[in-house]
Design a protein around this motif. Sequence first.
Motif, PDB file in Angstrom:
ATOM      1  N   ASN A  83      13.901   6.793  73.949  1.00  0.00           N
ATOM      2  CA  ASN A  83      14.198   7.743  72.880  1.00  0.00           C
ATOM      3  C   ASN A  83      13.230   7.526  71.713  1.00  0.00           C
ATOM      4  N   ASN A  84      12.604   8.594  71.248  1.00  0.00           N
ATOM      5  CA  ASN A  84      11.634   8.573  70.144  1.00  0.00           C
ATOM      6  C   ASN A  84      10.321   7.870  70.513  1.00  0.00           C
ATOM      7  N   GLY A  85      10.082   7.632  71.788  1.00  0.00           N
ATOM      8  CA  GLY A  85       8.843   6.962  72.198  1.00  0.00           C
ATOM      9  C   GLY A  85       7.648   7.887  72.133  1.00  0.00           C
ATOM     10  N   TYR A  86       6.479   7.330  71.839  1.00  0.00           N
ATOM     11  CA  TYR A  86       5.253   8.111  71.826  1.00  0.00           C
ATOM     12  C   TYR A  86       4.080   7.251  72.291  1.00  0.00           C
ATOM     13  N   TYR A  87       3.034   7.915  72.796  1.00  0.00           N
ATOM     14  CA  TYR A  87       1.882   7.228  73.367  1.00  0.00           C
ATOM     15  C   TYR A  87       0.698   8.176  73.369  1.00  0.00           C
ATOM     16  N   ARG A  88      -0.478   7.608  73.575  1.00  0.00           N
ATOM     17  CA  ARG A  88      -1.674   8.452  73.653  1.00  0.00           C
ATOM     18  C   ARG A  88      -1.868   8.984  75.065  1.00  0.00           C
ATOM     19  N   THR A  89      -2.353  10.220  75.146  1.00  0.00           N
ATOM     20  CA  THR A  89      -2.509  10.883  76.443  1.00  0.00           C
ATOM     21  C   THR A  89      -3.952  10.889  76.930  1.00  0.00           C
ATOM     22  N   ASP A  90      -4.831  10.121  76.249  1.00  0.00           N
ATOM     23  CA  ASP A  90      -6.256  10.182  76.603  1.00  0.00           C
ATOM     24  C   ASP A  90      -6.869   8.798  76.828  1.00  0.00           C
ATOM     25  N   ILE A  91      -6.043   7.801  77.151  1.00  0.00           N
ATOM     26  CA  ILE A  91      -6.589   6.467  77.385  1.00  0.00           C
ATOM     27  C   ILE A  91      -7.491   6.511  78.623  1.00  0.00           C
ATOM     28  N   GLY A  92      -8.732   6.098  78.442  1.00  0.00           N
ATOM     29  CA  GLY A  92      -9.711   6.122  79.534  1.00  0.00           C
ATOM     30  C   GLY A  92     -10.671   7.291  79.476  1.00  0.00           C
ATOM     31  N   ASP A  93     -10.344   8.340  78.709  1.00  0.00           N
ATOM     32  CA  ASP A  93     -11.204   9.526  78.664  1.00  0.00           C
ATOM     33  C   ASP A  93     -12.590   9.213  78.096  1.00  0.00           C
ATOM     34  N   ARG A  94     -12.660   8.244  77.179  1.00  0.00           N
ATOM     35  CA  ARG A  94     -13.955   7.895  76.571  1.00  0.00           C
ATOM     36  C   ARG A  94     -14.994   7.508  77.620  1.00  0.00           C
ATOM     37  N   TRP A  95     -14.532   6.943  78.729  1.00  0.00           N
ATOM     38  CA  TRP A  95     -15.449   6.400  79.727  1.00  0.00           C
ATOM     39  C   TRP A  95     -16.433   7.442  80.238  1.00  0.00           C
ATOM     40  N   PHE A  96     -15.981   8.678  80.387  1.00  0.00           N
ATOM     41  CA  PHE A  96     -16.805   9.675  81.060  1.00  0.00           C
ATOM     42  C   PHE A  96     -18.054  10.021  80.248  1.00  0.00           C
ATOM     43  N   GLU A  97     -17.953   9.981  78.933  1.00  0.00           N
ATOM     44  CA  GLU A  97     -19.137  10.192  78.096  1.00  0.00           C
ATOM     45  C   GLU A  97     -19.850   8.870  77.813  1.00  0.00           C
ATOM     46  N   ASP A  98     -19.068   7.828  77.520  1.00  0.00           N
ATOM     47  CA  ASP A  98     -19.673   6.536  77.182  1.00  0.00           C
ATOM     48  C   ASP A  98     -20.499   5.970  78.328  1.00  0.00           C
ATOM     49  N   SER A  99     -20.023   6.149  79.563  1.00  0.00           N
ATOM     50  CA  SER A  99     -20.746   5.569  80.697  1.00  0.00           C
ATOM     51  C   SER A  99     -22.120   6.193  80.861  1.00  0.00           C
ATOM     52  N   ASP A 100     -22.245   7.500  80.616  1.00  0.00           N
ATOM     53  CA  ASP A 100     -23.556   8.150  80.698  1.00  0.00           C
ATOM     54  C   ASP A 100     -24.522   7.547  79.687  1.00  0.00           C
ATOM     55  N   LYS A 101     -24.022   7.329  78.465  1.00  0.00           N
ATOM     56  CA  LYS A 101     -24.878   6.721  77.444  1.00  0.00           C
ATOM     57  C   LYS A 101     -25.274   5.302  77.820  1.00  0.00           C
ATOM     58  N   LEU A 102     -24.301   4.521  78.304  1.00  0.00           N
ATOM     59  CA  LEU A 102     -24.581   3.126  78.644  1.00  0.00           C
ATOM     60  C   LEU A 102     -25.585   3.028  79.787  1.00  0.00           C
ATOM     61  N   TRP A 103     -25.460   3.910  80.781  1.00  0.00           N
ATOM     62  CA  TRP A 103     -26.415   3.927  81.886  1.00  0.00           C
ATOM     63  C   TRP A 103     -27.823   4.258  81.360  1.00  0.00           C
ATOM     64  N   SER A 104     -27.896   5.246  80.485  1.00  0.00           N
ATOM     65  CA  SER A 104     -29.217   5.667  79.992  1.00  0.00           C
ATOM     66  C   SER A 104     -29.873   4.588  79.137  1.00  0.00           C
ATOM     67  N   TRP A 105     -29.048   3.745  78.489  1.00  0.00           N
ATOM     68  CA  TRP A 105     -29.599   2.660  77.678  1.00  0.00           C
ATOM     69  C   TRP A 105     -29.826   1.383  78.482  1.00  0.00           C
ATOM     70  N   GLY A 106     -29.486   1.407  79.784  1.00  0.00           N
ATOM     71  CA  GLY A 106     -29.688   0.219  80.620  1.00  0.00           C
ATOM     72  C   GLY A 106     -28.701  -0.892  80.351  1.00  0.00           C
ATOM     73  N   LEU A 107     -27.470  -0.527  79.918  1.00  0.00           N
ATOM     74  CA  LEU A 107     -26.487  -1.549  79.523  1.00  0.00           C
ATOM     75  C   LEU A 107     -25.316  -1.655  80.483  1.00  0.00           C
ATOM     76  N   LEU A 108     -25.399  -1.004  81.650  1.00  0.00           N
ATOM     77  CA  LEU A 108     -24.385  -1.157  82.685  1.00  0.00           C
ATOM     78  C   LEU A 108     -25.013  -1.743  83.939  1.00  0.00           C
TER      79      LEU A 108
END
Length: 431
Positions: A406-431
């Motif tokens: 009752n009255n609980g709340y949470y974020r609905t986008d945990i993990g979504d950052r990965w899809f953009e962040d991973s492209d950047k990290l790959w392009s910078w040679g950091l993965l």
Amino acid sequence: MRAQPTPPRKLLFVSRWGEILDIAYAASLEGNQVKMCIEDKDSREIGFGFLKKVRDWKAHIDWADLIIFDYTGYGKECEDLRAQGKLVFGGTEYTDRLELDRDFGQSELKRHKIKTLPYKEFFSFQEAIQYIQQHPNAYVIKPCGETQDIKQLLFVGSDDEGLDVIRVLKAYEKSWGDEFGTFQLQKKVKGVEIGVSAFFNGTDFLAPINITFEHKKLFPRELGVSTGEMGTSMFWADKSPIFEATLRHFKTSLAKHKFVGHIDLNCIVNGKGIYPLEFTSRFGYPQILIQRSSIVEPIGEMLYKIASGQQFRISVKKGFHVGAFIVVPPFPYNDKKSFELFSKDAVVVVKRNAKEGVHPMHLKNVNNEWLITGNTGIAVLVTGSGLTMKDAQRLMYNRIQNVIINNGYYRTDIGDRWFEDSDKLWSWGLL
């Protein structure tokens, strides 16, 4: 030849606020004898009914095979216990300073020849305001010492002239005055925020390395107040260019101080470089709970092996792992009246008793019912794993649908950052 089963251990968990309940409870379900001490008075009900609670942990030192400390500030006690021949999983005075004294942490990064962002430490708000007026830029306000535990006080400016930071400093001056303590202004840079961490057995880091992406704001799409954390996504890796460029450099220093525990370094990275921000020289929350859900060996025995200096590879699941907190009012604020009115003793219902991946946080167990206790409103962490990030997210959010609070709340986008962040990290040679 079949491996011999490990004997049950006597594990004593010393907790500041009860955050380690899930790990202690899991260790007890593995057959270990477990005792848990929570030092914060308002949090002492946490864990009632899950495992044996004790008030004075020092009275149980001789009983324990291993003593596990879950927070910074216990470094001196850990060193004294090790000197007495006790097995301890926890910090040292040196690693406590790395986290609690931001100026010391940055100076140690420089001493280890690691590039850092420009920063300046201040003792008064007016001095900091004058500095920004003389050096206009975008800054981050970072409280030092115990004040940094109040996560809402960390402020990330967005104005290139620093005008938003000045307004916040003036507000802090009115509300906190001299009680705020020291703080840093750190130059803000744009990039991907990423954490690298590993367990350390007193002499060396243990593989694999853990790579994390924290979600700190209260609402999806990084809106609202900073909470410390609402959830995290992660994966394990044998190698990491970020780890090799930063945390790996601390192997000799950590071994010199006989550190046994978990250490994390949060960084901002972009095409120009890797910029370490801050240390967490202890378990991270919810990091350790998500790690536990992705480690495929008994967590109690793993902690014992680390504390006893064994060199081994931690067995983990492949793929991605995510976790989201379900919280209740007044989180992320501390308001005792609101907590007692809306959340105290509220029942956590798990449909079909499907509790796999549902990790107790600030709960007590009464007649096999999970009830919310403590005073901050963190009910449970729900985790999921999968070969892809989408698989891990799907499993976690399916599990969340089975949890009724009752009255609980949470974020609905945990993990979504990965899809953009991973492209950047790959392009910078950091993965």
